[in-house]
Structures are given as C-alpha cells and as structure tokens.
Motif scaffolding. Structure first.
Motif, short mmCIF file in Angstrom:
data_model
loop_
_atom_site.label_atom_id
_atom_site.label_comp_id
_atom_site.label_asym_id
_atom_site.label_seq_id
_atom_site.Cartn_x
_atom_site.Cartn_y
_atom_site.Cartn_z
N CYS A 172 0.83 -1.21 0.00
CA CYS A 172 0.00 0.00 0.00
C CYS A 172 0.87 1.26 0.00
CB CYS A 172 -0.95 0.01 1.20
SG CYS A 172 -2.09 -1.37 1.23
N GLY A 173 1.99 1.20 -0.70
CA GLY A 173 2.89 2.35 -0.78
C GLY A 173 3.80 2.53 0.42
N ILE A 174 3.73 1.62 1.39
CA ILE A 174 4.54 1.71 2.61
C ILE A 174 5.74 0.78 2.47
CG2 ILE A 174 4.58 1.40 5.11
CD1 ILE A 174 1.45 1.62 4.92
N ASN A 175 6.93 1.31 2.70
CA ASN A 175 8.15 0.51 2.64
C ASN A 175 8.21 -0.41 3.86
OD1 ASN A 175 11.05 -0.13 3.29
ND2 ASN A 175 11.31 0.81 1.28
N VAL A 176 8.26 -1.71 3.61
CA VAL A 176 8.22 -2.70 4.70
C VAL A 176 9.43 -2.57 5.61
CG1 VAL A 176 8.19 -5.16 5.25
CG2 VAL A 176 6.80 -4.30 3.38
N SER A 177 10.61 -2.36 5.04
CA SER A 177 11.83 -2.25 5.86
C SER A 177 11.80 -1.02 6.75
CB SER A 177 13.07 -2.21 4.97
OG SER A 177 13.23 -3.43 4.29
N ALA A 178 11.25 0.08 6.24
CA ALA A 178 11.21 1.33 7.01
C ALA A 178 10.09 1.34 8.04
CB ALA A 178 11.06 2.51 6.06
N SER A 179 8.97 0.67 7.73
CA SER A 179 7.79 0.73 8.61
C SER A 179 7.13 -0.64 8.73
CB SER A 179 6.78 1.74 8.06
OG SER A 179 7.34 3.01 7.93
#
Length: 114
Positions: A62-69
């Motif tokens: 959903c446009g969210i970076n998994v590693s960052a968040s």
C-alpha cells in the motif's frame, strides 16, 4: 491493497533463498505464489509481512516501505504462516479475540463478534 517488489534477494550464509525477484500486484488482483519446495515462497512471504528483513531490494505494501515501517505494514495485511497458530482446544472466534487482545485491538467493531 497493492504490493510492489523490486530486486528482492535474501541469502542465509552461502544459500540464496530468494534471488532478485520483482513483481507488482495491484488492488483487486488475485495472484498465486507457486513453486517447488525450497523455491523461496515462504521466505518471500516472511519478508513481505516484515517478519524477516530482505538482504537487498524493496517491498512496498500500500505504498509503505516494509523495511522502514514494518509495524505499519503489518497493520495493512493478514498473514497465516505455514504452521497453524490455532490452539486445538479453542474455537476460531476465541483465538481471534485472544490475539486481538494481545495486540490491543479494543475497538469492538474491529473484533470478532461473539
């Protein structure tokens, strides 16, 4: 929900579990993730859900970076890993309410109705 994976690689020592995969799944698409044992399906799913960090590459849910968040990502998806997490003596509804309580989901509408 959308999923975008670009250049995803994961190694464990000398063993390459996932080798430079890229794909996009957009909202409304139904996709299958197929391959023989040892192909990296479970490892890829663990990276998508934030349970294992990728070696290289990017994953966006959903446009969210998994590693960052990873926590924000986990809030967007549901994932049942290969091992069954249910307690055999509990009904499904009881188990879901237990897990909701463990994750501080207090909003009644977000919980399974009895």
């Amino acid at each position: 929900m959308s999923l975008a994976i670009h250049g995803l690689t994961k190694t464990f020592g000398e063993q390459v579990a996932v080798n430079d995969i890229s794909f996009v799944a957009t909202k409304g698409e139904v996709v299958g993730f197929l391959g023989p044992n040892g192909a990296g399906k479970s490892t890829t799913m663990k990276m998508i859900t934030g349970y294992t960090m990728p070696g290289t590459g990017t994953i966006e849910v959903c446009g969210i970076n998994v590693s960052a968040s990873p926590l924000e990502t986990k809030a967007k998806i549901g994932y049942l890993p290969e091992s069954n997490a249910l307690y055999p003596e509990m009904y499904v509804r009881e188990y879901l309410n237990l897990v909701a309580g463990l994750h501080n989901i207090n909003n009644k509408k977000d919980r399974i109705e009895e």
